[in-house]
Design a protein around this motif. Structure first.
Motif, PDB file in Angstrom:
ATOM      1  N   CYS A 177       0.822  -1.208   0.000  1.00  0.00           N
ATOM      2  CA  CYS A 177       0.000   0.000   0.000  1.00  0.00           C
ATOM      3  C   CYS A 177       0.859   1.263   0.000  1.00  0.00           C
ATOM      4  O   CYS A 177       0.587   2.212  -0.739  1.00  0.00           O
ATOM      5  CB  CYS A 177      -0.923  -0.018   1.223  1.00  0.00           C
ATOM      6  SG  CYS A 177      -2.015   1.400   1.336  1.00  0.00           S
ATOM      7  N   SER A 178       1.914   1.268   0.816  1.00  0.00           N
ATOM      8  CA  SER A 178       2.790   2.446   0.868  1.00  0.00           C
ATOM      9  C   SER A 178       3.500   2.659  -0.457  1.00  0.00           C
ATOM     10  O   SER A 178       3.691   3.806  -0.892  1.00  0.00           O
ATOM     11  CB  SER A 178       3.816   2.268   1.987  1.00  0.00           C
ATOM     12  OG  SER A 178       3.175   2.197   3.248  1.00  0.00           O
ATOM     13  N   SER A 179       3.896   1.563  -1.103  1.00  0.00           N
ATOM     14  CA  SER A 179       4.572   1.684  -2.399  1.00  0.00           C
ATOM     15  C   SER A 179       3.641   2.277  -3.457  1.00  0.00           C
ATOM     16  O   SER A 179       4.026   3.173  -4.217  1.00  0.00           O
ATOM     17  CB  SER A 179       5.075   0.309  -2.854  1.00  0.00           C
ATOM     18  OG  SER A 179       5.977  -0.227  -1.917  1.00  0.00           O
ATOM     19  N   VAL A 180       2.415   1.765  -3.499  1.00  0.00           N
ATOM     20  CA  VAL A 180       1.447   2.291  -4.469  1.00  0.00           C
ATOM     21  C   VAL A 180       1.148   3.761  -4.172  1.00  0.00           C
ATOM     22  O   VAL A 180       1.049   4.589  -5.082  1.00  0.00           O
ATOM     23  CB  VAL A 180       0.155   1.449  -4.440  1.00  0.00           C
ATOM     24  CG1 VAL A 180      -0.916   2.081  -5.332  1.00  0.00           C
ATOM     25  CG2 VAL A 180       0.434   0.025  -4.901  1.00  0.00           C
ATOM     26  N   TYR A 181       1.030   4.094  -2.897  1.00  0.00           N
ATOM     27  CA  TYR A 181       0.748   5.478  -2.508  1.00  0.00           C
ATOM     28  C   TYR A 181       1.867   6.407  -2.973  1.00  0.00           C
ATOM     29  O   TYR A 181       1.608   7.502  -3.493  1.00  0.00           O
ATOM     30  CB  TYR A 181       0.594   5.557  -0.988  1.00  0.00           C
ATOM     31  CG  TYR A 181       0.424   6.962  -0.462  1.00  0.00           C
ATOM     32  CD1 TYR A 181      -0.794   7.624  -0.580  1.00  0.00           C
ATOM     33  CD2 TYR A 181       1.480   7.625   0.147  1.00  0.00           C
ATOM     34  CE1 TYR A 181      -0.960   8.914  -0.098  1.00  0.00           C
ATOM     35  CE2 TYR A 181       1.333   8.917   0.633  1.00  0.00           C
ATOM     36  CZ  TYR A 181       0.113   9.556   0.510  1.00  0.00           C
ATOM     37  OH  TYR A 181      -0.039  10.832   0.982  1.00  0.00           O
ATOM     38  N   GLU A 182       3.123   5.997  -2.787  1.00  0.00           N
ATOM     39  CA  GLU A 182       4.244   6.828  -3.209  1.00  0.00           C
ATOM     40  C   GLU A 182       4.258   7.019  -4.721  1.00  0.00           C
ATOM     41  O   GLU A 182       4.549   8.115  -5.230  1.00  0.00           O
ATOM     42  CB  GLU A 182       5.563   6.202  -2.747  1.00  0.00           C
ATOM     43  CG  GLU A 182       5.807   6.307  -1.255  1.00  0.00           C
ATOM     44  CD  GLU A 182       5.845   7.731  -0.773  1.00  0.00           C
ATOM     45  OE1 GLU A 182       6.468   8.580  -1.457  1.00  0.00           O
ATOM     46  OE2 GLU A 182       5.246   8.020   0.274  1.00  0.00           O
ATOM     47  N   VAL A 183       3.930   5.963  -5.453  1.00  0.00           N
ATOM     48  CA  VAL A 183       3.879   6.065  -6.913  1.00  0.00           C
ATOM     49  C   VAL A 183       2.790   7.050  -7.337  1.00  0.00           C
ATOM     50  O   VAL A 183       3.003   7.914  -8.208  1.00  0.00           O
ATOM     51  CB  VAL A 183       3.621   4.673  -7.540  1.00  0.00           C
ATOM     52  CG1 VAL A 183       3.331   4.805  -9.033  1.00  0.00           C
ATOM     53  CG2 VAL A 183       4.820   3.761  -7.329  1.00  0.00           C
ATOM     54  N   VAL A 184       1.623   6.948  -6.709  1.00  0.00           N
ATOM     55  CA  VAL A 184       0.511   7.840  -7.049  1.00  0.00           C
ATOM     56  C   VAL A 184       0.830   9.286  -6.692  1.00  0.00           C
ATOM     57  O   VAL A 184       0.481  10.225  -7.423  1.00  0.00           O
ATOM     58  CB  VAL A 184      -0.774   7.366  -6.336  1.00  0.00           C
ATOM     59  CG1 VAL A 184      -1.904   8.371  -6.534  1.00  0.00           C
ATOM     60  CG2 VAL A 184      -1.210   6.005  -6.863  1.00  0.00           C
ATOM     61  N   GLU A 185       1.516   9.486  -5.547  1.00  0.00           N
ATOM     62  CA  GLU A 185       1.888  10.840  -5.141  1.00  0.00           C
ATOM     63  C   GLU A 185       2.890  11.457  -6.105  1.00  0.00           C
ATOM     64  O   GLU A 185       2.824  12.651  -6.409  1.00  0.00           O
ATOM     65  CB  GLU A 185       2.476  10.814  -3.728  1.00  0.00           C
ATOM     66  CG  GLU A 185       1.449  10.616  -2.631  1.00  0.00           C
ATOM     67  CD  GLU A 185       0.507  11.809  -2.517  1.00  0.00           C
ATOM     68  OE1 GLU A 185       0.981  12.910  -2.208  1.00  0.00           O
ATOM     69  OE2 GLU A 185      -0.704  11.620  -2.756  1.00  0.00           O
ATOM     70  N   LYS A 186       3.830  10.667  -6.588  1.00  0.00           N
ATOM     71  CA  LYS A 186       4.850  11.186  -7.495  1.00  0.00           C
ATOM     72  C   LYS A 186       4.316  11.364  -8.925  1.00  0.00           C
ATOM     73  O   LYS A 186       4.827  12.169  -9.692  1.00  0.00           O
ATOM     74  CB  LYS A 186       6.054  10.226  -7.524  1.00  0.00           C
ATOM     75  CG  LYS A 186       6.793  10.130  -6.202  1.00  0.00           C
ATOM     76  CD  LYS A 186       7.414  11.441  -5.805  1.00  0.00           C
ATOM     77  CE  LYS A 186       8.279  11.329  -4.557  1.00  0.00           C
ATOM     78  NZ  LYS A 186       7.510  10.953  -3.366  1.00  0.00           N
ATOM     79  N   LYS A 187       3.284  10.593  -9.256  1.00  0.00           N
ATOM     80  CA  LYS A 187       2.702  10.683 -10.597  1.00  0.00           C
ATOM     81  C   LYS A 187       1.180  10.753 -10.447  1.00  0.00           C
ATOM     82  O   LYS A 187       0.482   9.753 -10.627  1.00  0.00           O
ATOM     83  CB  LYS A 187       3.117   9.463 -11.421  1.00  0.00           C
ATOM     84  CG  LYS A 187       2.754   9.571 -12.898  1.00  0.00           C
ATOM     85  CD  LYS A 187       3.227   8.342 -13.657  1.00  0.00           C
ATOM     86  CE  LYS A 187       2.840   8.435 -15.121  1.00  0.00           C
ATOM     87  NZ  LYS A 187       3.229   7.222 -15.879  1.00  0.00           N
ATOM     88  N   PRO A 188       0.658  11.934 -10.140  1.00  0.00           N
ATOM     89  CA  PRO A 188      -0.776  12.067  -9.831  1.00  0.00           C
ATOM     90  C   PRO A 188      -1.700  11.622 -10.954  1.00  0.00           C
ATOM     91  O   PRO A 188      -2.829  11.195 -10.694  1.00  0.00           O
ATOM     92  CB  PRO A 188      -0.937  13.573  -9.557  1.00  0.00           C
ATOM     93  CG  PRO A 188       0.437  14.035  -9.181  1.00  0.00           C
ATOM     94  CD  PRO A 188       1.376  13.204  -9.983  1.00  0.00           C
ATOM     95  N   GLY A 189      -1.252  11.696 -12.176  1.00  0.00           N
ATOM     96  CA  GLY A 189      -2.121  11.328 -13.290  1.00  0.00           C
ATOM     97  C   GLY A 189      -2.110   9.855 -13.625  1.00  0.00           C
ATOM     98  O   GLY A 189      -2.695   9.444 -14.635  1.00  0.00           O
ATOM     99  N   ILE A 190      -1.468   9.038 -12.831  1.00  0.00           N
ATOM    100  CA  ILE A 190      -1.349   7.612 -13.128  1.00  0.00           C
ATOM    101  C   ILE A 190      -2.718   6.936 -13.089  1.00  0.00           C
ATOM    102  O   ILE A 190      -3.592   7.305 -12.290  1.00  0.00           O
ATOM    103  CB  ILE A 190      -0.383   6.943 -12.129  1.00  0.00           C
ATOM    104  CG1 ILE A 190      -0.005   5.527 -12.591  1.00  0.00           C
ATOM    105  CG2 ILE A 190      -0.998   6.887 -10.744  1.00  0.00           C
ATOM    106  CD1 ILE A 190       1.091   4.900 -11.736  1.00  0.00           C
ATOM    107  N   SER A 191      -2.907   5.955 -13.954  1.00  0.00           N
ATOM    108  CA  SER A 191      -4.178   5.231 -13.971  1.00  0.00           C
ATOM    109  C   SER A 191      -4.180   4.133 -12.919  1.00  0.00           C
ATOM    110  O   SER A 191      -3.133   3.739 -12.403  1.00  0.00           O
ATOM    111  CB  SER A 191      -4.404   4.608 -15.352  1.00  0.00           C
ATOM    112  OG  SER A 191      -3.439   3.586 -15.594  1.00  0.00           O
TER     113      SER A 191
END
Length: 389
Positions: free
Chosen positions: A284-298
């Motif tokens: 969950c933390s890994s996915v959260y960091e990815v989403v935070e760094k790339k807000p437009g990610i699908s």
């Protein structure tokens, strides 16, 4: 102001500013309730007219001990000074019976503290038996050093971890164990406790936000998979719950109504739930960091990132589970090797088969929690990104 007090005030201020304030309050309320909650077994003493107190060993007499080289039998006689109870301060003779068991027998030395059972009648001592070495002071020192290290290194997070640890311990002792002794369904009781702990622990980490929801969903589904597989394979392997250490003693103590096999099944997902929570937090933390760094990610891309992290984490986590379960059986494995026992007989032995169920079924839960948490996190953490959480 003392440095320790300054550190405590600093950590409290940090907690107040964080999103975990609500969960911390919940844990504190739970702590107060659990401390006050009786187990219902406080007066279930096996012996009446007997005090269990600490005593100081003043002198010892080993003349009645028979030493065979490997084990000792007979009696060790000790003169002790009672340190608690109604006979505090009295000096009496105590008996330490040796049964020829390295695991159970103790030898006491002058100047040591020990636990003794003082049997009495009409206000007079009848017999005093030595039961064990006094270890509570050493245990407190060890626990204190760990807590200090945790607070010093992790600060506010360390305080929350301590709160979580203490509440979990109290829930196990004051809720789970009494319910099992009363004959409640072990699987449902343990499942409810694990799910409650999962929510409370993860809320302490994330606060009450979408990350908590994502990790909870993934962990809950992983634990459910472990419970179902544990039930199926325990029956297929024809494993009786009596393989658990000290389980038969419960039956002889008047608890014949207990279903030891269901308790064994519950122990499978109880034992793996901590690792399941850890892995769900990692994903969950890994996915959260990815989403935070790339807000437009699908959501699809976020889920793929979670899968990639999960694949790497599963290998080491399942090995950790194997070592945790098999470590207590290292002596048994040494016996098998020393006797030249064939591998097929070792694997078929019921105690080994029980550990295989524990390890592999627990690992199933770990392997499934990774993709399930990745899917839940990918969907929840990418949805409605304009909303702050």
């Amino acid at each position: 102001m003392p440095p320790v007090l300054c550190m405590v005030r600093y950590m409290i201020s940090k907690i107040r500013q964080s999103r975990t304030l609500g969960p911390v309050i919940m844990w504190l309320v739970l702590l107060i309730v659990l401390v006050a909650l009786p187990t219902g077994y406080e007066n279930a003493m096996s012996y009446r007219n007997a005090d269990r107190v600490s005593a100081l060993v003043l002198s010892t007499d080993e003349s009645d001990i028979v030493d065979t080289g490997l084990v000792k039998s007979g009696e060790q006689r000790c003169k002790v000074k009672i340190l608690g109870g109604k006979f505090k301060g009295e000096e009496v003779s105590a008996v330490n019976r040796l049964n020829g068991s390295l695991a159970e027998d103790k030898i006491f030395s002058e100047g040591e503290k020990a636990f003794v059972v003082v049997s009495h009648s009409e206000g007079k001592i009848t017999t005093v038996y030595m039961t064990d070495h006094f270890r509570l002071d050493k245990e407190l020192i060890l626990a204190g050093l760990f807590l200090l290290l945790l607070i010093f290194f992790a600060r506010g997070t360390g305080v929350r971890a301590i709160l979580s640890f203490v509440d979990t311990l109290l829930l196990m002792w004051k809720v789970l164990v009494p319910c099992l002794l009363k004959g409640w369904n072990p699987i449902w009781v343990s499942m409810g406790l694990v799910l409650l702990l999962t929510f409370l622990v993860l809320s302490l980490i994330y606060g009450l936000d979408r990350r908590c929801m994502s990790a909870c969903l993934g962990a809950a589904m992983g634990i459910l998979v472990t419970a179902v597989l544990g039930f199926i394979f325990t029956d297929m392997f024809r494993i009786h719950g009596a393989v658990m250490e000290s389980s038969e003693s419960l039956l002889y103590a008047g608890y014949q109504h207990l279903d030891l096999t269901k308790i064994f099944i519950a122990s499978i997902f109880l034992g793996s739930s901590g690792a399941v929570m850890d892995l769900s937090v990692d994903i969950c933390s890994s996915v959260y960091e990815v989403v935070e760094k790339k807000p437009g990610i699908s959501a699809k891309e976020a889920i793929a990132s979670g899968f990639a992290v999960g694949r790497a984490a599963c290998g080491s986590t399942t090995t950790t589970l194997l070592l945790a379960y098999s470590g207590s059986y290292i002596a048994l494995l040494m016996v098998f090797m020393a006797q030249g026992t064939p591998m097929e007989l070792i694997l078929n032995y019921k105690y080994v088969a029980a550990e295989i169920v524990h390890t592999i079924v627990g690992s199933f839960g770990l392997v499934t929690v990774a993709p399930l948490t990745a899917i839940a996190s990918g969907i929840l953490l990418t949805a409605n990104r304009k909303k702050k959480y």
